[in-house]
Design an enzyme around this catalytic site. Sequence first.
Site, mmCIF file in Angstrom:
data_model
loop_
_atom_site.group_PDB
_atom_site.id
_atom_site.type_symbol
_atom_site.label_atom_id
_atom_site.label_comp_id
_atom_site.label_asym_id
_atom_site.label_seq_id
_atom_site.Cartn_x
_atom_site.Cartn_y
_atom_site.Cartn_z
ATOM 1 N N GLU A 103 0.979 -1.085 -0.065
ATOM 2 C CA GLU A 103 0.070 -0.122 -0.020
ATOM 3 C C GLU A 103 0.976 1.301 -0.014
ATOM 4 O O GLU A 103 0.514 2.339 0.542
ATOM 5 C CB GLU A 103 -1.025 0.036 1.327
ATOM 6 C CG GLU A 103 -1.815 -1.085 1.277
ATOM 7 C CD GLU A 103 -3.041 -1.034 0.365
ATOM 8 O OE1 GLU A 103 -3.204 -0.113 -0.682
ATOM 9 O OE2 GLU A 103 -3.914 -2.006 0.281
ATOM 10 N N HIS A 156 -2.923 1.571 8.271
ATOM 11 C CA HIS A 156 -3.919 0.765 7.537
ATOM 12 C C HIS A 156 -4.059 -0.672 8.339
ATOM 13 O O HIS A 156 -2.971 -1.273 8.558
ATOM 14 C CB HIS A 156 -3.603 0.540 6.219
ATOM 15 C CG HIS A 156 -4.440 -0.625 5.456
ATOM 16 N ND1 HIS A 156 -5.735 -0.428 5.438
ATOM 17 C CD2 HIS A 156 -4.135 -1.687 4.881
ATOM 18 C CE1 HIS A 156 -6.200 -1.484 4.812
ATOM 19 N NE2 HIS A 156 -5.346 -2.420 4.475
#
Length: 269
Positions: A119, A142
Site C-alpha cells: 500500500e 492501515h
Amino acid sequence: MKTILEERLELKREIEKVAEVAGYLWTKGWAERNGGNITINITDLADSGMKSMAAISDIIKLDVELPNLKGAFFYCKGTNKRMRDLARFPMDNGSVIRICDDCKSYEIIADNPVKPTSEITAHLSVHNHMVGKGSNYKAVLHTHPIELVAMSHNPEFLKKDVLTKLLWSMIPETKAFCPRGLGIIPYKIPGSVELAESSLKELDDYDVVMWEKHGVLAVGDDILEAFDQVDVLTKSAQIYIAAKNMGFTPDGMSDEAMKEMSVVFNLPK
Ligand code: 2HA
Ligand code: ZN
C-alpha cells in the site's frame, strides 16, 4: 536545535511505538498474516549520518509523483511481513527509505533491503498531501478491524456520515477522541492509485477513512494517536453489535446529548 543524540533517541522511540502498535493490531485480530501496514515520516529525525547513508537497494519507481516529499525519509512496514513479527523485530520486518530527487522513486537505506508495503502508493500519497497542507501528522496506519469492516458490508452504513453518527452515539468518548468521524471510500482494488487518490480527498475531512469491505486508513501525529482513533471507533462498533446480538437495536445517545457533549468538549461539527 536538537542534538544528534536527541534525534536518535526520538527516532528510536518512534520505531518502538510502531512495534508497540503492531503488537496491539495482532492481538486485536486486525492483522491476519501480512494484513495492514504502517509508515512514519521520520524526515525531521534524520541526522547527518542518516542523510549521507548509501542506498542498499536499486532505485524503485513509484506509481505517483510526490512533489512535497523530495529527499524525505520514511520507516515503512515491509511487504508480506507480519505485524506479529514486526512487534518484536521492527527493523527486520520494515525498512527506512529515502524519496529520490525526481519525487517519483525511492531507495532503501536501512537496515535491510526489505521492500515496503504493497500500500506504499496510498501511504506516501497521504504523507505528500499532509506535508503540502503543513500538517503535523507523521503516521499513517492501515489495518483490518473486524467489526468496522463487517459494518462496511451494509450499503446503508456507507452513506455519508451515517456510520460516523451511529458510532459517535454509542458512547460519549468516541466523538471526543475521534472528533472528525469516519470517512467512507467505495471499494477499490488494494494497492491502487485510485484507492490512494480517493483516500486523499476524504482525509481533508476525516482522520480515519473506511476502505469499503477491506479496512481503515488512519492518520495522526504519531502511530499511537492513529491507532487510538481506530480503537475508539471499533469499541463503538462492538457495542452496537453486542446490542444487536442481545436482540435489540441500541438507542444511541440522543441528538441533544451529542450536541451538549460537543459544546462541553469543544468539538467540531
Ligand atoms: O499489507 O493490508 O491492503 C497488506 C494489506 C494490503
Ligand atoms: Zn489491507
